[in-house]
Design a protein around this motif. Structure first.
Motif, PDB file in Angstrom:
ATOM      1  N   UNK A 431       0.828  -1.210   0.000  1.00 53.29           N
ATOM      2  CA  UNK A 431       0.000   0.000   0.000  1.00 53.29           C
ATOM      3  C   UNK A 431       0.863   1.260   0.000  1.00 53.29           C
ATOM      4  N   UNK A 432       1.944   1.254   0.795  1.00 49.07           N
ATOM      5  CA  UNK A 432       2.813   2.436   0.833  1.00 49.07           C
ATOM      6  C   UNK A 432       3.484   2.634  -0.518  1.00 49.07           C
ATOM      7  N   UNK A 433       3.962   1.539  -1.139  1.00 44.42           N
ATOM      8  CA  UNK A 433       4.593   1.662  -2.452  1.00 44.42           C
ATOM      9  C   UNK A 433       3.607   2.165  -3.493  1.00 44.42           C
ATOM     10  N   UNK A 434       2.364   1.756  -3.372  1.00 49.72           N
ATOM     11  CA  UNK A 434       1.359   2.170  -4.344  1.00 49.72           C
ATOM     12  C   UNK A 434       0.975   3.637  -4.166  1.00 49.72           C
ATOM     13  N   UNK A 453      -7.171  -3.740  -5.464  1.00 50.27           N
ATOM     14  CA  UNK A 453      -8.505  -4.355  -5.571  1.00 50.27           C
ATOM     15  C   UNK A 453      -9.627  -3.355  -5.346  1.00 50.27           C
ATOM     16  N   UNK A 454      -9.311  -2.072  -5.076  1.00 50.53           N
ATOM     17  CA  UNK A 454     -10.328  -1.055  -4.910  1.00 50.53           C
ATOM     18  C   UNK A 454     -11.063  -1.096  -3.592  1.00 50.53           C
ATOM     19  N   UNK A 455     -10.624  -1.911  -2.635  1.00 52.79           N
ATOM     20  CA  UNK A 455     -11.333  -2.042  -1.373  1.00 52.79           C
ATOM     21  C   UNK A 455     -10.858  -1.048  -0.321  1.00 52.79           C
ATOM     22  N   UNK A 456      -9.604  -0.572  -0.425  1.00 53.12           N
ATOM     23  CA  UNK A 456      -9.022   0.279   0.595  1.00 53.12           C
ATOM     24  C   UNK A 456      -8.682   1.647   0.019  1.00 53.12           C
ATOM     25  N   UNK A 457      -8.878   2.650   0.843  1.00 55.22           N
ATOM     26  CA  UNK A 457      -8.478   4.020   0.519  1.00 55.22           C
ATOM     27  C   UNK A 457      -7.315   4.379   1.440  1.00 55.22           C
ATOM     28  N   UNK A 458      -6.161   4.736   0.862  1.00 52.21           N
ATOM     29  CA  UNK A 458      -4.944   4.970   1.633  1.00 52.21           C
ATOM     30  C   UNK A 458      -4.554   6.442   1.509  1.00 52.21           C
ATOM     31  N   UNK A 459      -4.293   7.068   2.656  1.00 55.07           N
ATOM     32  CA  UNK A 459      -3.793   8.445   2.697  1.00 55.07           C
ATOM     33  C   UNK A 459      -2.450   8.435   3.413  1.00 55.07           C
ATOM     34  N   UNK A 460      -1.428   8.992   2.776  1.00 58.26           N
ATOM     35  CA  UNK A 460      -0.065   8.996   3.316  1.00 58.26           C
ATOM     36  C   UNK A 460       0.398  10.435   3.448  1.00 58.26           C
ATOM     37  N   UNK A 483       6.008   8.013   8.187  1.00 63.62           N
ATOM     38  CA  UNK A 483       4.815   8.575   7.563  1.00 63.62           C
ATOM     39  C   UNK A 483       3.642   8.509   8.531  1.00 63.62           C
ATOM     40  N   UNK A 484       2.681   9.409   8.286  1.00 61.49           N
ATOM     41  CA  UNK A 484       1.366   9.261   8.922  1.00 61.49           C
ATOM     42  C   UNK A 484       0.444   8.610   7.900  1.00 61.49           C
ATOM     43  N   UNK A 485      -0.154   7.487   8.265  1.00 60.80           N
ATOM     44  CA  UNK A 485      -0.943   6.695   7.319  1.00 60.80           C
ATOM     45  C   UNK A 485      -2.356   6.517   7.856  1.00 60.80           C
ATOM     46  N   UNK A 486      -3.294   6.490   6.920  1.00 58.15           N
ATOM     47  CA  UNK A 486      -4.699   6.256   7.269  1.00 58.15           C
ATOM     48  C   UNK A 486      -5.293   5.303   6.226  1.00 58.15           C
ATOM     49  N   UNK A 487      -5.621   4.099   6.669  1.00 64.70           N
ATOM     50  CA  UNK A 487      -6.198   3.070   5.792  1.00 64.70           C
ATOM     51  C   UNK A 487      -7.654   2.864   6.197  1.00 64.70           C
ATOM     52  N   UNK A 488      -8.568   2.991   5.249  1.00 66.34           N
ATOM     53  CA  UNK A 488      -9.992   2.825   5.540  1.00 66.34           C
ATOM     54  C   UNK A 488     -10.678   2.146   4.352  1.00 66.34           C
ATOM     55  N   UNK A 489     -11.840   1.583   4.632  1.00 68.18           N
ATOM     56  CA  UNK A 489     -12.609   0.916   3.586  1.00 68.18           C
ATOM     57  C   UNK A 489     -13.195   1.943   2.635  1.00 68.18           C
ATOM     58  N   UNK A 490     -13.267   1.576   1.380  1.00 67.25           N
ATOM     59  CA  UNK A 490     -13.975   2.426   0.427  1.00 67.25           C
ATOM     60  C   UNK A 490     -15.475   2.231   0.576  1.00 67.25           C
ATOM     61  N   UNK A 491     -16.253   3.141  -0.008  1.00 65.02           N
ATOM     62  CA  UNK A 491     -17.705   3.044   0.103  1.00 65.02           C
ATOM     63  C   UNK A 491     -18.223   1.780  -0.565  1.00 65.02           C
ATOM     64  N   UNK A 492     -17.610   1.372  -1.684  1.00 67.31           N
ATOM     65  CA  UNK A 492     -18.049   0.171  -2.381  1.00 67.31           C
ATOM     66  C   UNK A 492     -17.851  -1.073  -1.494  1.00 67.31           C
ATOM     67  N   UNK A 493     -16.720  -1.095  -0.760  1.00 66.63           N
ATOM     68  CA  UNK A 493     -16.472  -2.247   0.096  1.00 66.63           C
ATOM     69  C   UNK A 493     -17.465  -2.300   1.226  1.00 66.63           C
TER      70      UNK A 493
END
Length: 493
Positions: A431-434, A453-460, A483-493
């Protein structure tokens, strides 16, 4: 039923069987062809092919044929007439046996369907009695006994089906007759039973939820049923159970077969899974049966079979035609122990040739050659199950890694310190590399991206200059900018 073009032969015999049932005899090619076109589903066969199939049925003994003598002014016209066909007595007996087998299989599945629907009906009546303030003891007793009897019949038949599926799919060698029975039984279960199972299961779950809402009335109804049973308990300390205890165990057994508990699959779900496994196994089983039928056998049996064909050839021309069919472009020679000079003329035909003198070596080879059995197609079922289990394990680890990163919320990498397994560390690195490849927002100082896969929304968010984080896992350590990271589900997931 098992030969080449079996469905076509079956359709033809069906037409002749129906004609015999209607006392119609001497069916012509045109009549049979029209009947095949009007069948369900329609069968379209060229007249020449239909004649060949009827001739083969006549050779097998399923069909009797005779010249069409509806009109023939002279003997020559009679000989030129086409044939008419009737189902022979042996063919009729064979066809009735096939129909009886299919009817038996359908009746078994039909009884299964009736038993399944009957369970829902009996359980519904039992719940209605429980809901009454004064339930009828005789009715409760009879309904509990009927529920147990019907459910026992249902599970006994499904148990035999599951046993057959396991036996066929795991057998090292499969016979064509076993395969055909297995295929028909599986299709009938799929078409005639599983849809009703889903509907009845939903109804049964609702009925048991009603029972759970009135435990006191449930106990009172079973006590009334116990009194109506006529049972008298002499020794309470004995090992025998009372009717009430036995009825509770039996009803709970029905509950566990239909109602899922703690994520464990129910009996109905296991049956669904086994039917699906049986359907998916029909194709590989057919491949194994076909490979076994096409596998080679010993040289001795093949040579003996070829010798019988030459011996039964009616004339010299037929023998040469058989030679060319078997050996292709190779020229035919009448071989003797002492061959004539090359280029010399061949005198006489094969039948008038002197008998060949076999050498001791040839006789020894012929006597000791063992006819090989058709090789068994390897069964890779265990390997496939192992790989499937490994894939499920990896999928579960990947899903747990998603959940672990989402639970972290918005945090710095230095606050994580340690991850439970390598799969979570690997997902975090991906996720960090992406997200590092995503466009940078200079105002907010961060990057945002979606997982592959479109399931996670990542903010770095950008790290503080010179700060670093060290993350540990059972497979090693990883040092990277904090880094400060925030991983959360997308609305579709």
């Amino acid at each position: 039923m098992t030969g080449d073009e079996a469905p076509v032969y079956r359709a033809i015999v069906d037409v002749l069987f129906d004609g015999a049932a209607e006392y119609r005899s001497d069916l012509t090619i045109t009549v049979i062809e029209d009947a095949l076109k009007c069948s369900d589903p329609p069968v379209v066969i060229e007249p020449k092919v239909l004649t060949d199939r009827l001739t083969q049925l006549h050779i097998w003994g399923n069909v009797d044929r005779d010249r069409d003598e509806s009109w023939a002014p002279d003997l020559r016209s009679y000989e030129l007439r086409a044939f008419v066909y009737n189902l022979s007595s042996k063919g009729e007996a064979a066809h009735e046996a096939v129909l009886g087998l299919e009817e038996t299989l359908l009746r078994t599945i039909g009884l299964q369907r009736v038993a399944l629907l009957h369970i829902g009906s009996v359980l519904g009546e039992l719940v209605d009695q429980i809901a009454l303030d004064t339930p009828d003891g005789d009715t409760v007793h009879n309904l509990a006994v009927e529920l147990h009897r019907t459910f026992k019949t249902l599970t006994g038949n499904t148990g035999r089906f599951l046993q057959r599926v396991n036996h066929i799919l795991n057998a090292p060698a499969v016979e064509i007759d076993e395969y055909l029975l297995f295929k028909v039984d599986t299709i009938h279960y799929l078409v005639e039973f599983t849809d009703h199972l889903e509907k009845v299961s939903d109804d049964v779950v609702l009925l048991f939820s009603r029972i759970d809402e009135m435990p006191e009335k449930y106990a009172a109804a079973l006590e009334a049923g116990a009194k109506a049973s006529g049972e008298r308990i002499i020794d309470q300390a004995g090992s025998s159970m009372s009717w009430t205890e036995e009825a509770v165990l039996r009803i709970d057994g029905v509950r566990h077969w239909f109602v899922p508990v703690d994520g464990t699959p129910t009996g109905g779900q296991r049956l669904h899974r086994m039917v699906r496994r049986a359907v998916l196994g029909i194709g590989p089983l057919l491949d194994r049966v076909r490979d076994a039928r096409l596998a080679g056998s010993g040289r001795a049996s093949e040579l003996l079979s070829l010798a019988r064909k030459f011996t039964t050839a009616p004339n010299d021309e037929a023998a040469h035609a058989l030679w060319h069919n078997e050996f292709g472009l190779a020229g035919a020679r009448h071989f003797y122990d002492e061959a004539p000079q090359d280029g010399g003329p061949i005198i006489g035909d094969w039948w008038n040739a002197p008998a060949a003198r076999h050498t001791i070596k040839l006789r020894a080879i012929s006597a000791n050659d063992q006819t090989g059995r058709a090789r068994r197609t390897p069964n890779h079922g265990a390997t496939k199950r192992f790989l499937a289990e490994l894939a499920r394990k990896r999928l579960a680890e990947h899903e747990n890694a998603h959940l672990a990163l989402v639970r972290l919320g918005r945090t710095k990498l230095s606050n994580i310190r340690r991850l439970a397994n390598h799969a979570t560390l690997e997902l975090l690195a991906q996720l960090i590399a992406q997200v590092q490849q995503a466009p940078h927002d200079p105002v907010r100082g961060r990057r945002t991206a979606l997982s592959m896969d479109g399931r996670l929304n990542i903010t770095l968010a950008d790290p503080i200059a010179g700060s670093a984080a060290r993350i540990s896992s059972p497979s090693g350590h990883w040092t990277l900018p904090d880094y400060q990271i925030h991983v959360r589900w997308t609305e579709e997931s």
